[in-house]
Write an enzyme that holds these catalytic residues in place. Structure first.
Site, PDB file in Angstrom:
ATOM      1  N   ASP A 191     142.461  60.695  53.450  1.00  0.00           N
ATOM      2  CA  ASP A 191     141.803  60.009  54.556  1.00  0.00           C
ATOM      3  C   ASP A 191     142.774  59.750  55.701  1.00  0.00           C
ATOM      4  O   ASP A 191     143.952  59.453  55.487  1.00  0.00           O
ATOM      5  CB  ASP A 191     141.228  58.678  54.039  1.00  0.00           C
ATOM      6  N   GLU A 208     141.593  65.086  56.204  1.00  0.00           N
ATOM      7  CA  GLU A 208     140.731  64.629  57.284  1.00  0.00           C
ATOM      8  C   GLU A 208     141.644  64.444  58.493  1.00  0.00           C
ATOM      9  O   GLU A 208     142.318  63.420  58.620  1.00  0.00           O
ATOM     10  CB  GLU A 208     140.025  63.315  56.936  1.00  0.00           C
TER      11      GLU A 208
END
Length: 716
Positions: A390, A443
């Site tokens: 993330d 990401e």
């Protein structure tokens, strides 16, 4: 028990604290029949001491008698040697003990024939650390831990403390202020508002996924394989409506989710963070237990069952992993030993501007060791197939979301976070080294170079990168009224400029359906429900045939009408409407087509496998391109018409003579469309078009994507 000399006599001195004891004595275990040495009570609180002359340190227990007459004989925690070796500590301080999760934390074990739990915690600036829990009445006087040299690690083996016991660490800083801290390496936690760790071994589950694991390892080094991912939030995919809408457990959810995902043709699920977190509204992205599945949906064994069941059904599982930041909760990592231990002290480096959280100090060896161990532990203990990392962009840049003067340049004067970049390369290399076939996915939303290239080539070492640019462009396009789309035609084509710079996954994730952004269906321009459904079918048809792996957030496959809410289940009742069921059937068939045709699923990273037929027809809002298999035996033509106007006798150039079979039409009545099409296919005519010597004369239904297949083996 310590060597001592009293009045010139050598011996040992034993001290003990038992607040419930009226009397206490020392029992020598290797000398049966030897009288016990009574201890003197030096303080009414329960502090005892005895000097035993003429003895060296010996194997012993403490026998104590309560004021109500009960007698207990127990092992002394301080009679056991440390459970960590000098080599363990050296590698940890160096940042290279990759499985430090097997050393720090709480580990049930036997020392000799004595059962208990070995506790260890890193707190280098602490002046004192004590273990507290139900087993000692949360009294920090009972189990002061031992510092192990200059390592910063405090350790203690506590006999007769086993699985299920709650515990924390009482940590005194250099100024004498005490903080109650939960275990950074804890494997299980109690639920809010409490936050104690629970002694637990995550090694009880008997795995049955051997075949899956062998296949996974055999696929190592082959990133261009079919991959269609269904992103799931475990607590809100479905709720048990018969029991007031409670969440299903990991065990309850496993067969239901496996049935659905298998039928829909997805190859993997990606679960939003399952590592322990205190605040449900963070969706798991503010982690306090980096080594523990959250208690919300079951035990660690329940989560292992969940993964095992998916594997045995042929489904891979990716988890969101969050090494970019952590919350400020006082019981967790923040200021762990009274100093900024895991985070940077300077807020220009250590404070995350967007989320009010703290940023890890990636330059500190032990912090890097902690994070690497977290990643590896999920693969080791839980057989996870991939880590979606993330917020990578926030890790790469020191000025991320910061104004001038709010950040500190690196040692070269630049904005890149050199330590974070080195950490990402290290963790990617170690994941691939220890667990071949496991995927790492970034990401990452910037133009940082070589995110999904090997570290040996100067890359970050990820297997894949989320294609955030193409996602934003396509949504901007489809949000427009079709009459205005001609002015934004480049939103469909610009992505090909950088398509082969990275190994991309096309994504429409949870981030696109929250915070007043509207659901995927709600984004689809103006018009009726039927118009929006047609637009969304066209978008999915375009995306599933465009190069790149696929990811879709739950509910988007059937056109959830409202934004996602983590606190309730999806709107499954919508499937009774043809527009929604049609969307679901289309996504199912797109997955099946994608998986069954190598030209659509194993050529994503080969530029020669893609060719525009006409990417410049903005005036009509049509687009067409070709996909080829590696051998040139099949060709696929994809044609999109993104206005409501049905176009007839529309010529599209093709590279081969013969029959082009219409294999998918998003306007099919089966998917809730009007049913216009090309009667199963078209033969190529000799009319030149789009730079080819032959073409197809097609009917293009409004707001649709059509897919045609040519095969060298088919009769002309």
């Amino acid at each position: 028990m310590h060597p001592a000399k009293v009045k010139r006599k050598s011996g040992v001195v034993v001290r003990a604290f038992r607040r419930d004891a009226a009397k206490c004595s020392v029992v020598e275990l290797d000398a049966p029949g030897q009288p016990a040495w009574p201890m003197e009570k030096l303080a009414d609180e329960g502090f005892f001491e005895v000097f035993i002359p003429g003895k060296k340190i010996f194997h012993h227990q403490l026998r104590f008698e309560t004021s109500w007459g009960d007698i207990h004989q127990v092992y002394n925690a301080y009679s056991f040697l440390p459970t960590l070796s000098e080599q363990d500590l050296y590698l940890f301080n160096e940042g290279n003990e990759h499985r430090i999760y097997d050393k720090l934390g709480a580990h049930p074990r036997k020392l000799g024939d004595v059962p208990g739990t070995a506790f260890a915690v890193w707190a280098p600036a602490a002046s004192r650390v004590s273990l507290v829990g139900n087993f000692n009445g949360w009294d920090a006087r009972y189990h002061p831990m031992r510092p192990l040299g200059g390592s910063g690690v405090w350790e203690l083996f506590v006999p007769d403390v086993g699985e299920g016991e709650l515990y924390k660490f009482a940590v005194w800083d250099a100024h004498g202020h005490m903080r109650l801290k939960t275990d950074p390496y804890g494997t299980r936690f109690e639920g809010p508002p409490n936050n104690a760790a629970i002694v637990h071994s995550p090694r009880h589950h008997t795995w049955g996924d051997g075949e899956w694991m062998a296949r996974r390892a055999a696929q190592a080094g082959n990133p261009d394989r079919p991959m269609s991912v269904y992103e799931v939030h475990i607590g809100s995919w479905k709720r048990n409506l018969a029991e007031a809408g409670r969440c299903f457990t990991y065990r309850e959810l496993a067969p239901m989710l496996a049935d659905y995902v298998t039928d829909m043709g997805f190859t993997h699920i990606e679960v939003m963070p399952v590592a322990e977190f205190p605040f449900p509204g963070s969706w798991g992205y503010q982690v306090t237990g980096y080594f523990a599945p959250t208690h919300r949906w079951g035990t660690p064994e329940d989560f292992q069952f969940f993964v095992d069941h998916l594997h045995q059904r042929g489904i891979g599982i990716i988890v969101d992993w969050v090494p970019a930041h952590f919350p400020r909760d006082a019981f967790a990592l923040a200021e762990f030993d009274g100093t900024h231990l895991y985070e940077h002290a300077d807020p220009r480096l250590g404070a995350h501007q967007d989320w009010g959280t703290l940023i890890f100090n990636y330059g500190r060896h032990e912090v890097r060791c902690f994070l690497v161990a977290s990643a590896l532990s999920w693969l080791d203990r839980y057989h996870i197939d991939g880590l979606r990392v993330d917020a990578v962009a926030s890790m790469l840049y020191l000025d991320y979301s910061r104004k001038e003067g709010e950040w500190i340049p690196n040692r070269y004067g630049g904005r890149e976070n050199i330590e974070a970049i080195a950490f990402l390369r290290q963790v990617n290399d170690l994941v691939h080294h220890y667990y071949p076939g496991v995927l790492t996915i970034a990401e990452e939303s910037t133009a940082f170079a070589k995110v999904s290239h090997p570290t040996s080539e100067g890359g970050l070492g990820f297997d894949y990168k989320w294609n955030m640019g193409m996602m934003h462009d396509t949504l901007l396009y489809f949000q427009k009224d079709p009459v205005h789309r001609k002015w934004s035609h480049d939103k469909l084509t610009f992505g090909m400029v950088y398509q082969y710079s990275e190994k991309f996954i096309m994504v429409y994730s949870h981030d696109e359906v929250v915070h007043l952004k509207g659901s995927m269906l709600a984004k689809m321009g103006a018009g009726t429900l039927a118009d929006k459904a047609a637009n969304l079918r066209a978008l999915y048809g375009f995306v599933w045939t465009y190069p790149g792996k696929k990811l879709l957030f739950m509910g988007s496959e059937f056109g959830q009408r409202t934004e996602w809410n983590y606190d309730i289940g999806l709107e499954w009742q919508l499937l009774q409407h043809p527009e929604h069921e049609g969307l679901r059937l289309l996504v199912r068939d797109l997955n099946r087509l994608y998986l069954s045709e190598p030209a659509l699923s194993t050529t994503d990273f080969r530029p020669e496998s893609f060719r525009w037929v006409n990417g410049n027809d903005g005036d009509h809002s049509t687009i067409s391109f070709l996909r080829f298999d590696a051998e040139g035996r099949t060709a696929w033509l994809v044609v999109g018409n993104f206005t409501p106007v049905t176009r007839t006798r529309f010529h599209v150039g093709v590279p081969h003579k013969g029959y082009w079979r219409e294999v998918l039409n998003t306007n099919s009545s089966y998917y809730g469309g009007a049913g216009f099409g090309n009667h199963g296919g078209r033969p190529a005519s000799t009319i030149p078009s789009d730079g080819f010597e032959q073409s197809l004369s097609l009917t293009l239904p409004g707001l649709s994507v059509l897919v045609f297949k040519w095969s060298a083996d088919a009769p002309v």
